[in-house]
Scaffold this motif. Structure first.
Motif, PDB file in Angstrom:
ATOM      1  N   VAL A   1       0.839  -1.203   0.000  1.00 39.51           N
ATOM      2  CA  VAL A   1       0.000   0.000   0.000  1.00 39.51           C
ATOM      3  C   VAL A   1       0.873   1.251   0.000  1.00 39.51           C
ATOM      4  O   VAL A   1       2.074   1.183   0.262  1.00 39.51           O
ATOM      5  CB  VAL A   1      -0.939   0.038   1.235  1.00 39.51           C
ATOM      6  CG1 VAL A   1      -1.921  -1.109   1.213  1.00 39.51           C
ATOM      7  CG2 VAL A   1      -0.150   0.038   2.526  1.00 39.51           C
ATOM      8  N   SER A   2       0.234   2.386  -0.269  1.00 35.36           N
ATOM      9  CA  SER A   2       0.955   3.653  -0.199  1.00 35.36           C
ATOM     10  C   SER A   2       1.123   4.048   1.264  1.00 35.36           C
ATOM     11  O   SER A   2       0.414   3.544   2.150  1.00 35.36           O
ATOM     12  CB  SER A   2       0.183   4.750  -0.935  1.00 35.36           C
ATOM     13  OG  SER A   2      -0.989   5.095  -0.208  1.00 35.36           O
TER      14      SER A   2
ATOM     15  N   GLU B   1      -2.137   5.391   2.712  1.00 29.22           N
ATOM     16  CA  GLU B   1      -3.098   4.336   3.046  1.00 29.22           C
ATOM     17  C   GLU B   1      -2.708   3.634   4.347  1.00 29.22           C
ATOM     18  O   GLU B   1      -3.566   3.344   5.183  1.00 29.22           O
ATOM     19  CB  GLU B   1      -3.167   3.295   1.933  1.00 29.22           C
ATOM     20  CG  GLU B   1      -3.885   3.734   0.684  1.00 29.22           C
ATOM     21  CD  GLU B   1      -3.825   2.658  -0.375  1.00 29.22           C
ATOM     22  OE1 GLU B   1      -4.755   1.818  -0.414  1.00 29.22           O
ATOM     23  OE2 GLU B   1      -2.837   2.627  -1.142  1.00 29.22           O
TER      24      GLU B   1
ATOM     25  N   GLN C   1      -3.491   5.841   7.283  1.00 29.25           N
ATOM     26  CA  GLN C   1      -4.937   5.881   7.490  1.00 29.25           C
ATOM     27  C   GLN C   1      -5.410   4.596   8.189  1.00 29.25           C
ATOM     28  O   GLN C   1      -6.181   4.653   9.139  1.00 29.25           O
ATOM     29  CB  GLN C   1      -5.665   6.061   6.164  1.00 29.25           C
ATOM     30  CG  GLN C   1      -7.176   6.131   6.316  1.00 29.25           C
ATOM     31  CD  GLN C   1      -7.895   6.270   4.990  1.00 29.25           C
ATOM     32  OE1 GLN C   1      -7.277   6.303   3.936  1.00 29.25           O
ATOM     33  NE2 GLN C   1      -9.204   6.336   5.044  1.00 29.25           N
ATOM     34  N   LEU C   2      -4.926   3.432   7.731  1.00 30.93           N
ATOM     35  CA  LEU C   2      -5.299   2.168   8.360  1.00 30.93           C
ATOM     36  C   LEU C   2      -4.841   2.116   9.813  1.00 30.93           C
ATOM     37  O   LEU C   2      -5.550   1.616  10.682  1.00 30.93           O
ATOM     38  CB  LEU C   2      -4.692   0.986   7.590  1.00 30.93           C
ATOM     39  CG  LEU C   2      -5.362   0.620   6.283  1.00 30.93           C
ATOM     40  CD1 LEU C   2      -4.509  -0.384   5.510  1.00 30.93           C
ATOM     41  CD2 LEU C   2      -6.741   0.036   6.555  1.00 30.93           C
TER      42      LEU C   2
END
Length: 86
Positions: free
Chosen positions: A30-31, A34, A37-38
């Motif tokens: 993932v970036s 991301e 955010q997770l």
């Protein structure tokens, strides 16, 4: 034995990351945005466990729990080494 330094949360700068859950199972590549955010949604920290890998490997885990696990591994290694008689 010198203490190993781990980048956590906003200290991580790689644009893409291989993300693992608390148990070490791969979630996805993932970036950075991301992954952050997770981590915020789950209430866990991002800890970079393999910075030399391409892409770097990060783990979603409570940082204090991660440090405790690392300390236990280190102690276990030290005990095995001492039992060998070296």
């Amino acid at each position: 034995m010198p203490q190993k330094y781990y980048k956590i949360n906003r200290q991580i700068t790689a644009p893409t990351l291989r993300l693992l859950d608390e148990d070490g199972k791969q979630i996805n590549v993932v970036s950075l945005a991301e992954a952050i955010q997770l981590s915020q949604e789950s209430g866990l920290d991002l800890v970079e466990v393999a910075s030399a890998a391409v892409p770097p490997v990060v783990k979603l885990i409570e940082y204090s729990k991660f440090k405790y696990q690392e300390a236990k591994k280190s102690q276990s290694r030290k005990e095995r080494y001492q039992r060998r008689g070296n």
